[in-house]
Design a protein around this motif. Structure first.
Motif, PDB file in Angstrom:
ATOM      1  N   ALA A 202       0.634  -1.205   0.464  1.00 32.65           N
ATOM      2  CA  ALA A 202      -0.323  -0.028   0.484  1.00 32.65           C
ATOM      3  C   ALA A 202       1.142   1.714  -0.007  1.00 32.65           C
ATOM      4  CB  ALA A 202      -1.132   0.052   1.750  1.00 32.65           C
ATOM      5  N   MET A 203       2.418   1.300   0.533  1.00 34.10           N
ATOM      6  CA  MET A 203       2.595   1.963   0.890  1.00 34.10           C
ATOM      7  C   MET A 203       3.054   2.378  -0.201  1.00 34.10           C
ATOM      8  SD  MET A 203       3.940   4.727   2.915  1.00 34.10           S
ATOM      9  CE  MET A 203       4.465   4.313   4.443  1.00 34.10           C
ATOM     10  N   ILE A 204       3.169   2.271  -1.005  1.00 30.75           N
ATOM     11  CA  ILE A 204       4.583   1.443  -2.388  1.00 30.75           C
ATOM     12  C   ILE A 204       3.538   2.095  -3.449  1.00 30.75           C
ATOM     13  CG2 ILE A 204       5.206   0.325  -4.369  1.00 30.75           C
ATOM     14  CD1 ILE A 204       7.060  -1.721  -2.088  1.00 30.75           C
ATOM     15  N   GLY A 205       2.317   1.645  -3.392  1.00 31.62           N
ATOM     16  CA  GLY A 205       1.025   2.129  -4.183  1.00 31.62           C
ATOM     17  C   GLY A 205       0.858   3.271  -4.398  1.00 31.62           C
ATOM     18  N   TRP A 206       1.190   3.635  -3.222  1.00 27.15           N
ATOM     19  CA  TRP A 206      -0.115   5.178  -2.382  1.00 27.15           C
ATOM     20  C   TRP A 206       1.585   6.644  -2.557  1.00 27.15           C
ATOM     21  CZ3 TRP A 206       1.184   6.470   2.962  1.00 27.15           C
ATOM     22  CH2 TRP A 206       0.667   8.455   3.398  1.00 27.15           C
ATOM     23  N   PHE A 207       2.903   5.822  -3.161  1.00 25.93           N
ATOM     24  CA  PHE A 207       4.178   7.269  -3.095  1.00 25.93           C
ATOM     25  C   PHE A 207       4.442   6.229  -4.299  1.00 25.93           C
ATOM     26  CE2 PHE A 207       9.128   8.446  -2.322  1.00 25.93           C
ATOM     27  CZ  PHE A 207       8.184   9.838  -1.964  1.00 25.93           C
ATOM     28  N   ALA A 208       4.423   6.138  -5.251  1.00 29.55           N
ATOM     29  CA  ALA A 208       4.915   5.646  -6.568  1.00 29.55           C
ATOM     30  C   ALA A 208       4.545   6.814  -7.628  1.00 29.55           C
ATOM     31  CB  ALA A 208       4.375   4.492  -7.576  1.00 29.55           C
ATOM     32  N   PRO A 209       3.108   6.706  -7.682  1.00 26.78           N
ATOM     33  CA  PRO A 209       2.596   7.714  -8.243  1.00 26.78           C
ATOM     34  C   PRO A 209       3.434   9.656  -8.543  1.00 26.78           C
ATOM     35  CG  PRO A 209       0.602   7.101  -7.740  1.00 26.78           C
ATOM     36  CD  PRO A 209       1.956   6.550  -6.587  1.00 26.78           C
ATOM     37  N   SER A 210       4.234   9.280  -7.226  1.00 27.93           N
ATOM     38  CA  SER A 210       5.021  11.259  -6.932  1.00 27.93           C
ATOM     39  C   SER A 210       5.787  10.825  -8.190  1.00 27.93           C
ATOM     40  CB  SER A 210       5.399  10.878  -5.778  1.00 27.93           C
ATOM     41  OG  SER A 210       6.635   9.936  -5.183  1.00 27.93           O
ATOM     42  N   GLY A 211       6.750   9.997  -8.123  1.00 24.23           N
ATOM     43  CA  GLY A 211       7.832  10.027  -9.274  1.00 24.23           C
ATOM     44  C   GLY A 211       9.200   9.990  -8.783  1.00 24.23           C
ATOM     45  N   ARG A 212       9.157  10.132  -7.244  1.00 28.76           N
ATOM     46  CA  ARG A 212       9.675  10.523  -6.444  1.00 28.76           C
ATOM     47  C   ARG A 212      10.487   8.752  -6.050  1.00 28.76           C
ATOM     48  NH1 ARG A 212       7.572  14.440  -2.242  1.00 28.76           N
ATOM     49  NH2 ARG A 212       6.252  12.965  -2.658  1.00 28.76           N
ATOM     50  N   PRO A 213      11.695   9.114  -6.239  1.00 29.26           N
ATOM     51  CA  PRO A 213      12.613   7.489  -5.761  1.00 29.26           C
ATOM     52  C   PRO A 213      12.453   6.552  -4.326  1.00 29.26           C
ATOM     53  CG  PRO A 213      14.976   9.375  -5.648  1.00 29.26           C
ATOM     54  CD  PRO A 213      12.896  10.075  -6.223  1.00 29.26           C
ATOM     55  N   MET A 214      12.523   5.787  -4.651  1.00 33.05           N
ATOM     56  CA  MET A 214      12.329   4.687  -3.157  1.00 33.05           C
ATOM     57  C   MET A 214      13.481   3.678  -3.497  1.00 33.05           C
ATOM     58  SD  MET A 214       8.009   3.426  -3.214  1.00 33.05           S
ATOM     59  CE  MET A 214       7.968   3.466  -4.780  1.00 33.05           C
ATOM     60  N   HIS A 215      14.354   3.948  -2.128  1.00 32.61           N
ATOM     61  CA  HIS A 215      15.136   2.797  -1.537  1.00 32.61           C
ATOM     62  C   HIS A 215      14.281   1.715  -0.682  1.00 32.61           C
ATOM     63  CE1 HIS A 215      19.151   1.003  -2.402  1.00 32.61           C
ATOM     64  NE2 HIS A 215      18.972   1.119  -0.965  1.00 32.61           N
ATOM     65  N   VAL A 216      14.303  -0.005  -1.281  1.00 36.02           N
ATOM     66  CA  VAL A 216      14.067  -0.372  -0.582  1.00 36.02           C
ATOM     67  C   VAL A 216      15.228  -1.450   0.259  1.00 36.02           C
ATOM     68  CG1 VAL A 216      12.802  -2.922   0.276  1.00 36.02           C
ATOM     69  CG2 VAL A 216      12.273  -0.988  -1.039  1.00 36.02           C
ATOM     70  N   LEU A 217      15.259  -1.369   2.086  1.00 40.70           N
ATOM     71  CA  LEU A 217      16.717  -1.919   2.725  1.00 40.70           C
ATOM     72  C   LEU A 217      15.426  -3.564   2.706  1.00 40.70           C
ATOM     73  CD1 LEU A 217      18.393  -0.041   4.798  1.00 40.70           C
ATOM     74  CD2 LEU A 217      19.005  -0.449   2.492  1.00 40.70           C
ATOM     75  N   LEU A 218      15.866  -4.568   2.475  1.00 41.75           N
ATOM     76  CA  LEU A 218      15.611  -5.948   3.490  1.00 41.75           C
ATOM     77  C   LEU A 218      16.402  -6.013   4.032  1.00 41.75           C
ATOM     78  CD1 LEU A 218      15.296  -7.256   0.008  1.00 41.75           C
ATOM     79  CD2 LEU A 218      13.237  -6.989   1.153  1.00 41.75           C
ATOM     80  N   THR A 219      15.748  -5.375   5.543  1.00 44.72           N
ATOM     81  CA  THR A 219      16.857  -5.437   6.982  1.00 44.72           C
ATOM     82  C   THR A 219      16.734  -6.889   7.346  1.00 44.72           C
ATOM     83  OG1 THR A 219      14.464  -5.257   8.653  1.00 44.72           O
ATOM     84  CG2 THR A 219      16.351  -3.305   7.808  1.00 44.72           C
ATOM     85  N   LYS A 220      17.652  -7.372   8.617  1.00 47.69           N
ATOM     86  CA  LYS A 220      18.004  -8.603   9.067  1.00 47.69           C
ATOM     87  C   LYS A 220      18.368  -9.474   8.119  1.00 47.69           C
ATOM     88  CE  LYS A 220      14.004  -7.357  12.209  1.00 47.69           C
ATOM     89  NZ  LYS A 220      13.387  -7.392  13.705  1.00 47.69           N
ATOM     90  N   SER A 221      18.908  -8.739   7.044  1.00 52.16           N
ATOM     91  CA  SER A 221      19.041 -10.054   6.373  1.00 52.16           C
ATOM     92  C   SER A 221      20.201 -11.606   6.586  1.00 52.16           C
ATOM     93  CB  SER A 221      19.888  -9.655   4.930  1.00 52.16           C
ATOM     94  OG  SER A 221      21.359  -8.619   4.970  1.00 52.16           O
ATOM     95  N   ASP A 222      20.786 -10.993   8.441  1.00 54.69           N
ATOM     96  CA  ASP A 222      21.432 -11.712   8.917  1.00 54.69           C
ATOM     97  C   ASP A 222      21.488 -12.831   8.865  1.00 54.69           C
ATOM     98  OD1 ASP A 222      21.246 -11.262  11.777  1.00 54.69           O
ATOM     99  OD2 ASP A 222      20.878  -9.172  10.935  1.00 54.69           O
ATOM    100  N   LYS A 223      19.671 -13.005   9.541  1.00 58.71           N
ATOM    101  CA  LYS A 223      18.670 -14.065   9.542  1.00 58.71           C
ATOM    102  C   LYS A 223      18.742 -15.118   9.023  1.00 58.71           C
ATOM    103  CE  LYS A 223      17.925 -11.537  13.588  1.00 58.71           C
ATOM    104  NZ  LYS A 223      18.320 -12.289  15.031  1.00 58.71           N
ATOM    105  N   LEU A 224      19.010 -14.412   7.828  1.00 59.97           N
ATOM    106  CA  LEU A 224      18.759 -15.549   6.245  1.00 59.97           C
ATOM    107  C   LEU A 224      19.871 -16.078   5.780  1.00 59.97           C
ATOM    108  CD1 LEU A 224      16.846 -13.267   4.086  1.00 59.97           C
ATOM    109  CD2 LEU A 224      15.565 -15.000   6.100  1.00 59.97           C
TER     110      LEU A 224
END
Length: 202
Positions: free
Chosen positions: A126-148
């Motif tokens: 929902a957050m992505i779909g809501w922010f994307a129309p602004s055209g501004r960049p998004m960077h996704v951090l997949l945290t806690k990757s040490d648990k995988l």
């Protein structure tokens, strides 16, 4: 000098009317409650207590502004999606988030924090779909990757990139671990690139 190092707290606000006048490019950090957002901010800033870390999800109820040395601002948004928060409080947070993310004129990009073990929840989408129309960049951090495991982390990264591929270059995705302090340089490169056009009028 690290982009986020020596960030200093500036102000906390609880309602849209309390937002400070726009002063410098702002980069917002958002994420589901308990996804590791405060830990990520502290790791990037090399500061153990810059952003409040709690074992109780949903404790960050304010928008917190931290001034970076280059004049830009790191904006820590309230965590979203935690069910045990009273409905009235959740509505207040939602209003605060919506108002900031859709109306802030100097917001240049969003860093979206997701737990790598549970990425792309309904609220994240929902957050992505809501922010994307602004055209501004998004960077996704997949945290806690040490648990995988290494293979699990690689598979998760590929799956998230595949789902977000329709957004093209507007969205970038990476693995991150506050515990192992991995992924810091990549975040700085991505966000630093956002700040260059924002601060260079030429």
């Amino acid at each position: 000098m690290s982009l986020f190092r020596n960030a200093r707290f500036e102000i906390s606000i609880a309602k849209p009317s309390g937002l400070p006048p726009p002063n410098g490019a702002e980069v917002a950090f958002a994420g589901r409650s308990n996804a590791g957002k405060s830990s990520a901010i502290n790791t990037l800033a090399n500061h153990t207590r810059l952003a409040f870390v709690s074992k109780t999800p949903g404790r960050t109820q304010l928008i917190n502004f931290f001034r970076l040395q280059n004049g830009a601002v790191l904006v820590d948004l309230p965590g979203y999606g935690y069910a045990q928060v009273p409905e009235a409080v959740r509505r207040q947070w939602q209003h605060l988030l919506e108002n900031y993310l859709t109306r802030r004129p100097n917001l240049i990009g969003l860093v979206l924090i997701m737990d790598s073990r549970h990425p792309l929840t309904e609220r994240d989408r929902a957050m992505i779909g809501w922010f994307a129309p602004s055209g501004r960049p998004m960077h996704v951090l997949l945290t806690k990757s040490d648990k995988l495991s290494r293979n699990e982390a690689a598979a998760t990264l590929a799956a998230v990139r595949r789902e977000l591929a329709p957004l093209g270059s507007q969205v970038t995705v990476q693995l991150f671990s506050s515990l192992k302090k991995t992924g810091i340089e990549e975040v700085e490169q991505v966000v630093g690139a956002w700040l260059v056009p924002a601060q260079d009028p030429a």
